[in-house]
Design a protein around this motif. Structure first.
Motif, mmCIF file in Angstrom:
data_model
loop_
_atom_site.group_PDB
_atom_site.id
_atom_site.type_symbol
_atom_site.label_atom_id
_atom_site.label_comp_id
_atom_site.label_asym_id
_atom_site.label_seq_id
_atom_site.Cartn_x
_atom_site.Cartn_y
_atom_site.Cartn_z
ATOM 1 N N GLU A 4 46.873 50.555 39.021
ATOM 2 C CA GLU A 4 45.528 50.631 39.593
ATOM 3 C C GLU A 4 45.078 52.074 39.811
ATOM 4 O O GLU A 4 44.402 52.396 40.789
ATOM 5 N N VAL A 5 45.431 52.953 38.880
ATOM 6 C CA VAL A 5 45.138 54.375 39.037
ATOM 7 C C VAL A 5 43.625 54.651 39.040
ATOM 8 O O VAL A 5 43.158 55.503 39.784
ATOM 9 N N TYR A 6 42.881 53.913 38.250
ATOM 10 C CA TYR A 6 41.437 54.142 38.228
ATOM 11 C C TYR A 6 40.757 53.564 39.463
ATOM 12 O O TYR A 6 39.781 54.136 39.962
ATOM 13 N N ARG A 27 37.445 47.085 39.931
ATOM 14 C CA ARG A 27 38.477 46.316 39.220
ATOM 15 C C ARG A 27 38.884 47.081 37.948
ATOM 16 O O ARG A 27 38.041 47.655 37.275
ATOM 17 N N GLU A 28 40.169 47.018 37.675
ATOM 18 C CA GLU A 28 40.738 47.711 36.515
ATOM 19 C C GLU A 28 41.490 46.706 35.660
ATOM 20 O O GLU A 28 42.343 45.991 36.165
ATOM 21 N N GLU A 29 41.162 46.655 34.377
ATOM 22 C CA GLU A 29 41.828 45.730 33.461
ATOM 23 C C GLU A 29 42.325 46.498 32.241
ATOM 24 O O GLU A 29 41.617 47.341 31.698
ATOM 25 N N TRP A 30 43.529 46.168 31.829
ATOM 26 C CA TRP A 30 44.149 46.786 30.661
ATOM 27 C C TRP A 30 44.387 45.709 29.611
ATOM 28 O O TRP A 30 44.959 44.661 29.915
ATOM 29 N N GLY A 31 44.003 45.984 28.368
ATOM 30 C CA GLY A 31 44.265 45.052 27.282
ATOM 31 C C GLY A 31 45.730 45.035 26.902
ATOM 32 O O GLY A 31 46.282 44.015 26.502
ATOM 33 N N PRO A 36 42.908 48.712 25.431
ATOM 34 C CA PRO A 36 41.804 49.435 26.058
ATOM 35 C C PRO A 36 41.749 49.177 27.567
ATOM 36 O O PRO A 36 42.253 48.169 28.055
ATOM 37 N N VAL A 37 41.141 50.133 28.275
ATOM 38 C CA VAL A 37 41.005 50.055 29.724
ATOM 39 C C VAL A 37 39.542 49.787 30.050
ATOM 40 O O VAL A 37 38.645 50.429 29.502
ATOM 41 N N THR A 38 39.325 48.844 30.952
ATOM 42 C CA THR A 38 37.979 48.536 31.418
ATOM 43 C C THR A 38 37.982 48.624 32.935
ATOM 44 O O THR A 38 38.819 48.000 33.592
ATOM 45 N N VAL A 39 37.081 49.423 33.480
ATOM 46 C CA VAL A 39 36.941 49.549 34.926
ATOM 47 C C VAL A 39 35.531 49.117 35.275
ATOM 48 O O VAL A 39 34.559 49.649 34.732
ATOM 49 N N SER A 40 35.445 48.133 36.162
ATOM 50 C CA SER A 40 34.135 47.657 36.587
ATOM 51 C C SER A 40 34.006 47.808 38.095
ATOM 52 O O SER A 40 35.001 47.806 38.818
ATOM 53 N N PHE A 41 32.776 47.955 38.551
ATOM 54 C CA PHE A 41 32.514 48.118 39.977
ATOM 55 C C PHE A 41 31.040 47.850 40.235
ATOM 56 O O PHE A 41 30.221 47.847 39.319
ATOM 57 N N ARG A 48 28.601 47.803 37.153
ATOM 58 C CA ARG A 48 28.745 48.885 36.176
ATOM 59 C C ARG A 48 30.125 48.794 35.548
ATOM 60 O O ARG A 48 31.089 48.377 36.191
ATOM 61 N N THR A 49 30.232 49.221 34.304
ATOM 62 C CA THR A 49 31.507 49.201 33.596
ATOM 63 C C THR A 49 31.686 50.515 32.860
ATOM 64 O O THR A 49 30.755 51.010 32.220
ATOM 65 N N ILE A 50 32.882 51.063 32.971
ATOM 66 C CA ILE A 50 33.241 52.262 32.212
ATOM 67 C C ILE A 50 34.534 51.962 31.460
ATOM 68 O O ILE A 50 35.271 51.042 31.816
ATOM 69 N N HIS A 51 34.794 52.752 30.429
ATOM 70 C CA HIS A 51 35.957 52.515 29.579
ATOM 71 C C HIS A 51 36.752 53.805 29.400
ATOM 72 O O HIS A 51 36.575 54.527 28.412
ATOM 73 N N PRO A 52 37.659 54.101 30.347
ATOM 74 C CA PRO A 52 38.496 55.289 30.196
ATOM 75 C C PRO A 52 39.357 55.181 28.939
ATOM 76 O O PRO A 52 39.785 54.092 28.564
ATOM 77 N N LEU A 53 39.606 56.307 28.317
ATOM 78 C CA LEU A 53 40.510 56.353 27.171
ATOM 79 C C LEU A 53 41.951 56.399 27.667
ATOM 80 O O LEU A 53 42.241 56.978 28.718
#
Length: 110
Positions: A4-6, A27-31, A36-41, A48-53
């Motif tokens: 849960e680093v993000y 929320r942080e989800e990893w495929g 891929p990483v998906t962070v929503s809030f 909103r959703t962002i996609h850290p590399l």
């Protein structure tokens, strides 16, 4: 994955944001282990959703650019300085950033 680093990072960045970035329900989800990483809030009543590399053991600070777009109307922006493998993140107005860059000779990445 699983740390849960993000989630923690966004919480910490909200604490320094001077009220400009106040996400909830992060929320942080990893495929997989490598994304891929998906962070929503929720931010200002909108999801909103962002996609850290995936960056191995490092946080993708490039998400600052996406966050800055979301808080553009606040007058504040996250600013990043790389110091070897350490990253310094702060929140500044354009005038504060300009003064620091000019007077302290610090170059912000974002």
């Amino acid at each position: 994955m699983g740390n849960e680093v993000y989630v923690e990072t966004l919480k910490r960045w909200s604490e320094i944001s001077r009220g400009a970035f106040m996400p909830t329900d992060i929320r942080e989800e990893w495929g997989s282990m490598e994304g891929p990483v998906t962070v929503s809030f929720m931010l200002n009543g909108e999801k909103r959703t962002i996609h850290p590399l995936y960056q191995n053991d490092f946080i993708d600070v490039g998400i600052v650019q996406e966050l800055n777009a979301l808080i553009a109307d606040s007058g504040y922006q996250f600013a990043v300085v790389h110091l070897d493998q350490t990253v310094f993140v702060t929140v500044l107005t354009a005038k504060e950033r300009e003064g620091i860059e000019k007077d302290r000779f610090i170059e912000f990445e974002f």
